[in-house]
Design an enzyme around this catalytic site. Sequence first.
Site, PDB file in Angstrom:
ATOM      1  N   ASP A 116       1.110  -1.508   0.239  1.00  0.00           N
ATOM      2  CA  ASP A 116      -0.167   0.058  -0.137  1.00  0.00           C
ATOM      3  C   ASP A 116       0.890   1.351  -0.197  1.00  0.00           C
ATOM      4  OD1 ASP A 116      -2.212  -1.908   0.364  1.00  0.00           O
ATOM      5  OD2 ASP A 116      -2.280  -1.766   2.084  1.00  0.00           O
ATOM      6  N   TYR A 117       0.187   2.434  -0.482  1.00  0.00           N
ATOM      7  CA  TYR A 117       0.970   3.688  -0.593  1.00  0.00           C
ATOM      8  C   TYR A 117       1.165   3.973   1.270  1.00  0.00           C
ATOM      9  CZ  TYR A 117       1.397   9.132  -1.310  1.00  0.00           C
ATOM     10  OH  TYR A 117       1.681  10.282  -1.910  1.00  0.00           O
TER      11      TYR A 117
END
Length: 253
Positions: A116-117
């Site tokens: 994930d970012y």
Amino acid sequence: MVKIMKNGDIMTNSLERLQKVIAQSGVTSRRKAERLIVDGKVKVNSKVVNELGTKVTPSDDIEVNGVLLEKEEPVYYMLYKPRGVISSISDDKGRKVVTDYLGEVSERIYPIGRLDYDSSGILLLTNDGDFANLLMHPKHGVDKVYVAKIKGIPSKSELNNLKKGVKVDNDLLKVIGYNILEVDRQKTTMILELTLHEGKNRHIRRMMEGIGYPVSKLKREKYGLLTLHGMQPGNYRPLTPHEIKKMRHLAEN
């Protein structure tokens, strides 16, 4: 060398199966490469090849959907992905992507899976599509160990539900094991070590939200035998031949 006979048959006396070479080029997975071959979308030395048993040598010219494959040696890297970075090779919003940290690598590499970012930790990158597909396939569950800081202090029974599975948006999200690393009762937080086989989209964040304890920080600290030892966020290094062999072995067994 692949020899094309007058009747169109192929005499194979070379090194690698065609679908494996296509997958290793990074164009697609081996399974999709097989489909392209059967569908007549692949040429070897300007001749359409649709037999899955075909073998080729490094000197052969291979076209997939009319595009000549670049002949690159397979490469394998591990990146300590920082938070705030996209697990992709490009971003239409101009955000930083993982390949920005591997600017000295000339081969066309791409990430195996994603983080994930807002998550950090181990991310593998390669130009070997076969290797990537092996590690990403759900049935080849290589252990991935995460450390998560969560808001709130779940009970033992709530944590045990993580192993049974938490239903979120028609997905059954679960872990194969967990350890409590730290409990801060003043700040009402807990740090957990969570081990997954298969990782679905935002798996841990969605799972923890599903039992009412959102994640504030998440890091993947171990992937198979690989760890972040000696690395800082943004650092990368090539995998050793031993590591590549062991990762293949873990996935295949």
